[in-house]
Design a protein around this motif. Structure first.
Motif, PDB file in Angstrom:
ATOM      1  N   LEU A   1       0.829  -1.195   0.000  1.00  0.00           N
ATOM      2  CA  LEU A   1       0.000   0.000   0.000  1.00  0.00           C
ATOM      3  C   LEU A   1       0.871   1.255   0.000  1.00  0.00           C
ATOM      4  O   LEU A   1       0.632   2.177  -0.785  1.00  0.00           O
ATOM      5  N   VAL A   2       1.880   1.270   0.845  1.00  0.00           N
ATOM      6  CA  VAL A   2       2.785   2.425   0.908  1.00  0.00           C
ATOM      7  C   VAL A   2       3.523   2.581  -0.419  1.00  0.00           C
ATOM      8  O   VAL A   2       3.647   3.697  -0.947  1.00  0.00           O
ATOM      9  N   ALA A   3       3.998   1.483  -0.977  1.00  0.00           N
ATOM     10  CA  ALA A   3       4.694   1.531  -2.257  1.00  0.00           C
ATOM     11  C   ALA A   3       3.758   2.017  -3.368  1.00  0.00           C
ATOM     12  O   ALA A   3       4.167   2.799  -4.235  1.00  0.00           O
ATOM     13  N   SER A   4       2.521   1.601  -3.340  1.00  0.00           N
ATOM     14  CA  SER A   4       1.550   2.036  -4.351  1.00  0.00           C
ATOM     15  C   SER A   4       1.256   3.530  -4.233  1.00  0.00           C
ATOM     16  O   SER A   4       1.156   4.231  -5.245  1.00  0.00           O
ATOM     17  N   VAL A   5       1.120   4.018  -3.025  1.00  0.00           N
ATOM     18  CA  VAL A   5       0.867   5.453  -2.820  1.00  0.00           C
ATOM     19  C   VAL A   5       2.057   6.276  -3.294  1.00  0.00           C
ATOM     20  O   VAL A   5       1.886   7.280  -3.998  1.00  0.00           O
ATOM     21  N   ILE A   6       3.259   5.855  -2.957  1.00  0.00           N
ATOM     22  CA  ILE A   6       4.463   6.583  -3.385  1.00  0.00           C
ATOM     23  C   ILE A   6       4.598   6.546  -4.901  1.00  0.00           C
ATOM     24  O   ILE A   6       4.904   7.560  -5.527  1.00  0.00           O
ATOM     25  N   ALA A   7       4.350   5.396  -5.510  1.00  0.00           N
ATOM     26  CA  ALA A   7       4.435   5.277  -6.974  1.00  0.00           C
ATOM     27  C   ALA A   7       3.406   6.167  -7.656  1.00  0.00           C
ATOM     28  O   ALA A   7       3.702   6.800  -8.673  1.00  0.00           O
ATOM     29  N   THR A   8       2.212   6.246  -7.103  1.00  0.00           N
ATOM     30  CA  THR A   8       1.173   7.099  -7.673  1.00  0.00           C
ATOM     31  C   THR A   8       1.553   8.566  -7.576  1.00  0.00           C
ATOM     32  O   THR A   8       1.388   9.325  -8.536  1.00  0.00           O
ATOM     33  N   ILE A   9       2.077   8.976  -6.439  1.00  0.00           N
ATOM     34  CA  ILE A   9       2.452  10.376  -6.261  1.00  0.00           C
ATOM     35  C   ILE A   9       3.612  10.751  -7.174  1.00  0.00           C
ATOM     36  O   ILE A   9       3.657  11.858  -7.707  1.00  0.00           O
TER      37      ILE A   9
END
Length: 126
Positions: A4-12
């Motif tokens: 989840l954290v990796a997905s949020v960072i990748a999206t940003i």
């Protein structure tokens, strides 16, 4: 949780406007000052736009353009420093660094939109 954290960072990183908007909203809530929140969000997301431009260019043309991005950054820095010196006659480092950083934000924001548009058009055409 790590995904989840990796997905949020990748999206940003890939969509820096979401990062800009998130930082803007948080700063408006904290400072109650919209113009200050805009400046802070712009200052904090300049690097996100630079990274996004790098990845868009790498995806479009299949090679690394980090040297071009760094060259443009330093070229803008030189031009802004020269203009600051011509206008004020003395270099005030704090104002100079803010000017360089904010001009780079504007440049990479515009470049982000241009490259995104070019990428969409090239996908539609091909």
């Amino acid at each position: 949780m790590t995904n989840l954290v990796a997905s949020v960072i990748a999206t940003i990183v890939t969509i820096p406007l979401l990062g800009w908007y998130f930082i803007y909203i948080v700063n408006v809530k904290v400072t109650k000052n919209k113009s200050k929140a805009i400046r802070l969000a712009s200052d904090w997301t300049t690097l996100l736009f630079m990274v996004a431009v790098y990845f868009i260019m790498a995806e479009l043309w299949g090679q690394s353009f980090i040297w071009i991005i760094l060259a443009v950054f330093f070229f803008i820095s030189i031009i802004v420093t020269w203009m600051h010196w011509k206008v004020s006659g003395d270099i005030q480092t704090r104002k100079l660094f803010k000017g360089i950083w904010r001009f780079n934000f504007l440049f990479f924001l515009i470049l982000y939109f241009l490259l995104s548009g070019y990428g969409l058009i090239s996908i539609i055409i091909s």
